[in-house]
Design a protein around this motif. Structure first.
Motif, PDB file in Angstrom:
ATOM      1  N   ARG A 177      16.366  12.688  -4.050  1.00  0.00           N
ATOM      2  CA  ARG A 177      16.530  13.948  -3.324  1.00  0.00           C
ATOM      3  C   ARG A 177      17.777  13.902  -2.435  1.00  0.00           C
ATOM      4  N   HIS A 178      18.012  12.740  -1.846  1.00  0.00           N
ATOM      5  CA  HIS A 178      19.199  12.597  -1.002  1.00  0.00           C
ATOM      6  C   HIS A 178      20.486  12.755  -1.803  1.00  0.00           C
TER       7      HIS A 178
ATOM      8  N   GLY B 103       0.775  -1.223   0.000  1.00  0.00           N
ATOM      9  CA  GLY B 103       0.000   0.000   0.000  1.00  0.00           C
ATOM     10  C   GLY B 103       0.808   1.275   0.000  1.00  0.00           C
TER      11      GLY B 103
ATOM     12  N   ARG C   9       8.978  14.878   3.091  1.00  0.00           N
ATOM     13  CA  ARG C   9       7.922  14.496   2.161  1.00  0.00           C
ATOM     14  C   ARG C   9       7.634  12.999   2.230  1.00  0.00           C
ATOM     15  N   LEU C  10       8.703  12.222   2.301  1.00  0.00           N
ATOM     16  CA  LEU C  10       8.523  10.775   2.393  1.00  0.00           C
ATOM     17  C   LEU C  10       7.773  10.402   3.668  1.00  0.00           C
TER      18      LEU C  10
ATOM     19  N   HIS D 135       0.239   6.197   4.398  1.00  0.00           N
ATOM     20  CA  HIS D 135       0.155   4.848   3.825  1.00  0.00           C
ATOM     21  C   HIS D 135       0.908   3.875   4.710  1.00  0.00           C
TER      22      HIS D 135
ATOM     23  N   HIS E 145       4.192  10.903   3.367  1.00  0.00           N
ATOM     24  CA  HIS E 145       3.622   9.798   2.576  1.00  0.00           C
ATOM     25  C   HIS E 145       3.435   8.554   3.437  1.00  0.00           C
ATOM     26  N   LEU E 146       4.458   8.240   4.212  1.00  0.00           N
ATOM     27  CA  LEU E 146       4.406   7.031   5.040  1.00  0.00           C
ATOM     28  C   LEU E 146       3.354   7.150   6.135  1.00  0.00           C
TER      29      LEU E 146
ATOM     30  N   ASN F 254      12.507  10.002  -3.119  1.00  0.00           N
ATOM     31  CA  ASN F 254      13.152  10.385  -1.873  1.00  0.00           C
ATOM     32  C   ASN F 254      14.658  10.128  -1.936  1.00  0.00           C
TER      33      ASN F 254
ATOM     34  N   ASP G   9      13.742  14.199   4.110  1.00  0.00           N
ATOM     35  CA  ASP G   9      12.839  13.062   4.278  1.00  0.00           C
ATOM     36  C   ASP G   9      11.423  13.473   4.660  1.00  0.00           C
TER      37      ASP G   9
END
Lengths: 222, 222
Positions: free
Chosen positions: A218-219, A206, B158-159, B166, B162-163, A215, B156
């Motif tokens: 971006r790093h 999911g 944005r990630l 979800h 998201h997490l 991501n 991180d």
DNA sequence: TGTACATCAGTGAACGCGCGTTCACTGATGTAC
DNA sequence: TGTACATCAGTGAACGCGCGTTCACTGATGTAC
């Protein structure tokens, strides 16, 4: 003396049939994986008899090696043309993902489970180096990096010291340690996500692999 | 009503032979990869006739599925026992690498090239979840994380958003978004390095995979 | 333009092989009275 | 303790299959005079 570019009809025909054999081979690989590739099955699919293929390939092994070579070649071309047009690592990463999603089994022919005995011929190793070089170009592109060892507190300091001392793989590329690190992280981290995604390990979780991937990009490009 | 633990000699013998079949199977896989696994070859190696194996496994497919299950089970046990003894992600990472280096083909049976048609039975998927859970436990362990979305500038953010939205895959685990991220990065980044290393992509590059690996571990446990 | 020869794509038969799997059977091991 | 029966591991023969690969051959395409 071979008249380069001047192709006789016969040569053209040969090249055409060879190409079709490979196409069918890729279809089979997509359908059942590399171990399921069969010369006889390809021949049948093309409406010819099995032994006919031996006019075009010395045997099954040569065909598979050729497919691996093509896969490497295709990836190298993708990544180089991207780097040549001045893309940074993020651009290269997007190109890599698009390439991988085009054909998962082609990706795994390069980066998947190794066959215990198999050793790739030297010219294929050379293509792998081309890929590394393109990565280094892009990684070095923003330039103006901190000198190695300066910012001693950051978590990559130790790795960069290691890379500064073991840069044989960079084949004389004049990249700074930080660029070496970025190229390597590009490779290992993106491969990590891609191979898990292509193998279906994210399905049912999911979450969006593209988000994870972005991501990591971006790093890599601060 | 089965008398659990009370094993008849016959049951003991059965279990023993089953175990030896699997051992020989692993040897074959180590020698020629999973596609090279052959029931007849195993039987011959054990000094019995081919059909005898059908007393112990319904067929080749069942044997392979069983091996995959065992591989998952072994990895889950390794990772869980490590997490249970209070190890952080770095400790888990070291255990993972040791486990992978023990048997490369076992690793690839889980994380290698997928067989196009194959779908793992549900109980195997369940073991995969166990692994994820152990990862989350360890990732959440240091605790005291920044609240999600607070430090909006870091790459991180944005990630983690998201997490946070979800988190089905976390199966109700009460980990903070930063812990979810660390668990995922653990998984994808370490797999990236490990699979490249086990497939031999670092050989000839003159750098130390362990150094790369340690570097990623350092990133995960700030 | 026409004929003689060489090149080469493709065929069909055949070889040997190892594969997974079934089946009827033998002989040893365990169980019930 | 001894006999009658049931369970079950393992065998050997057999089936059908598809595989890679070889070989002698046919027939079409190209080349040289």
């Amino acid at each position: 003396m071979s008249t380069v570019g001047r192709e006789t009809p016969r040569e053209r025909y040969r090249a055409q049939v060879r190409a079709e054999i490979k196409e069918r081979a890729w279809e089979q690989i997509a359908a059942a994986g590399a171990p399921g590739l069969s010369l006889n099955a390809i021949a049948k699919q093309m409406g010819m008899s099995g032994p006919a293929l031996y006019r075009y390939f010395a045997g099954r092994d040569e065909l598979i090696t050729e497919l691996i070579r093509d896969a490497y070649r295709s990836l190298a071309d993708t990544v180089r043309s991207e780097a040549a047009s001045g893309a940074d690592l993020a651009g290269l990463g997007r190109a890599l993902r698009a390439w991988a999603l085009q054909d998962a089994q082609r990706y795994f022919l390069i980066y998947g489970t190794p066959v215990p005995g198999y050793r790739a011929p030297d010219d294929i190793t050379a293509i792998a180096s081309e890929i590394m070089e393109a990565l280094l170009d892009a990684a070095a592109h923003p330039a103006g990096d901190a000198a190695p060892g300066t910012d001693d507190g950051h978590p990559d300091a130790r790795l960069e010291t290691h890379l500064a001392r073991h840069r044989d793989w960079a084949a004389g590329h004049p990249a700074q340690p930080a660029a070496l690190r970025r190229a390597l992280h590009f490779w290992t981290r993106l491969h990590g996500i891609l191979s898990l995604e292509l193998a279906g390990h994210f399905t049912g979780m999911g979450l969006d692999p593209a988000e994870l991937y972005d991501n990591e990009l971006r790093h890599l490009t601060p």
